[in-house]
Design an enzyme around this catalytic site. Structure first.
Site, mmCIF file in Angstrom:
data_model
loop_
_atom_site.group_PDB
_atom_site.id
_atom_site.type_symbol
_atom_site.label_atom_id
_atom_site.label_comp_id
_atom_site.label_asym_id
_atom_site.label_seq_id
_atom_site.Cartn_x
_atom_site.Cartn_y
_atom_site.Cartn_z
ATOM 1 C CE LYS A 235 7.840 8.930 -9.352
ATOM 2 N NZ LYS A 235 7.805 7.999 -8.306
ATOM 3 N NE ARG B 17 6.461 2.798 -7.828
ATOM 4 C CZ ARG B 17 7.059 3.135 -7.624
ATOM 5 N NH1 ARG B 17 6.725 3.955 -6.287
ATOM 6 N NH2 ARG B 17 8.207 3.015 -7.318
ATOM 7 N NE ARG C 23 16.950 8.436 -6.678
ATOM 8 C CZ ARG C 23 16.049 8.020 -6.011
ATOM 9 N NH1 ARG C 23 14.795 8.873 -6.482
ATOM 10 N NH2 ARG C 23 15.392 6.852 -5.943
ATOM 11 N NE ARG D 271 15.784 4.676 -2.598
ATOM 12 C CZ ARG D 271 14.952 5.078 -3.074
ATOM 13 N NH1 ARG D 271 14.607 6.572 -3.087
ATOM 14 N NH2 ARG D 271 14.087 4.073 -3.961
ATOM 15 N NE ARG E 11 13.593 1.811 -7.423
ATOM 16 C CZ ARG E 11 14.895 3.317 -7.450
ATOM 17 N NH1 ARG E 11 15.608 3.028 -7.667
ATOM 18 N NH2 ARG E 11 13.898 3.966 -7.231
#
Ligand code: AMP
Length: 235
Positions: A27, A102, A141, A174, A185
Site C-alpha cells: 500500500k 480500517r 521489510r 520497524r 497485524r
C-alpha cells in the site's frame, strides 16, 4: 486526450480515493505513486501516528502500546487525527487515503465528515494478496526512518546496501515488522478491515487489484482502475 488530463478530471474538488489492503500488500509504495499521479496529498494514518510518536505528542504516547503489539489504535483517536489532516488547505482538492479507514466505525465517520463537506469517497481500491505472502513480505521489510521509503531484504533491496537510496539514512526494521507482531497485524486486518472492503463494495465504489505482481505491474493495474473510473466520472 492525454491520460494525465483524464486523471485531472477524475478528482473534482474535493475528491477522496482510498487505498485499502492488508499490511504488506504494498500500500505505502503504491499510494505514493497514485498520489503523485492524481496530484493530491498522500495521507497515511500509520505515517501520521509514527510522526506523533517521534514528536512525543499525547496522541503518539497513547498510540504507542497499541502499535507495538500490532493492534489498532482506538477509533476516536485515529478519526480525530485524520480529520484534522483533511482540514489542512493542501487536502482541499482531494486526498489519497492510505491505511484509513480500517474499521466500520472509521468508515462511517469518514463518510459522514465528507458528506458534511459535500463530498464522498470516489473510489476505494482494495489491494488483494494471500495471507502467507503478506507475512513473508512484511517480516523482510526495512524502512528509512528519514523519508519513510521502504525496501525488502529479498524482493526490493536498497541499491545503497543498509542505507536509504533516496536520502542516505541508515535503514531500520520497524518494531511492528517483527514476525509475531506481523502475524497479529494481518489477523487484525482480516477481522476489522474486511468489513470496510464490504462497506465500499456495497456502495458500488470498490475495485479489487491483485497485489501479487512486482511494483510496476501493480502500479499499472491501479492506474488502469483510475482511468476506467475517470471515464465513468461526469465531465
Ligand atoms: P501501517 O503503517 O498502516 O501498517 O500502521 C501501523 C500501525 O498504526 C497499525 O498496526 C496500527 O497500530 C496503527 N494504525 C494505522 N492506521 C490505523 C487506523 N486507521 N486505525 C487504527 N490504527 C491504525
Amino acid at each position: 486526450m492525454p491520460a494525465t488530463m483524464e486523471l485531472q478530471t477524475f478528482v473534482p474538488a474535493p475528491g477522496v480515493v482510498l487505498l485499502l489492503g492488508a499490511p504488506g500488500a504494498g500500500k505505502g509504495t503504491q499510494a505514493r505513486l497514485l498520489a503523485e499521479r492524481l496530484k493530491v496529498p498522500h495521507v497515511a494514518s500509520g505515517d501520521l501516528l509514527r510522526d506523533h510518536r517521534r514528536r512525543g505528542t499525547w496522541l503518539g504516547q497513547a498510540a504507542q502500546a497499541f502499535m507495538d503489539r500490532g493492534d489498532l489504535v482506538p477509533d476516536d483517536l485515529v478519526v480525530q487525527m485524520v480529520m484534522g489532516r483533511l482540514d489542512e488547505t493542501d487536502a482541499r482538492d482531494g486526498v489519497l487515503l492510505d491505511g484509513f479507514p480500517r474499521t466500520a466505525t472509521q468508515a462511517d465517520a469518514l463518510d459522514a465528515a465528507l458528506s458534511a463537506r459535500g463530498a464522498a469517497v470516489q473510489r476505494a481500491i482494495y489491494l488483494e494478496l494471500d495471507t502467507r505472502v503478506l507475512i513473508e513480505r512484511l517480516s523482510g521489510r526495512w524502512t528509512c526512518p528519514g523519508c519513510q521509503a521502504t525496501y525488502h531484504a529479498t524482493f526490493n533491496p536498497s541499491p545503497s546496501g543498509s542505507s536509504c537510496a533516496v536520502c542516505g539514512k541508515e535503514l531500520s526494521q520497524r518494531p511492528d515488522d517483527r514476525r509475531k507482531v506481523v502475524e497479529n497485524r494481518v489477523n487484525v486486518y482480516l477481522r476489522d478491515t474486511m468489513p470496510v472492503v464490504e462497506h465500499y463494495a456495497a456502495r458500488g465504489v470498490l475495485s479489487r487489484v491483485n497485489a501479487a505482481g512486482d511494483i510496476a505491474e501493480v502500479r499499472d493495474a491501479l492506474f488502469a482502475v483510475l482511468e476506467e473510473t475517470a471515464e465513468l466520472a461526469p465531465a
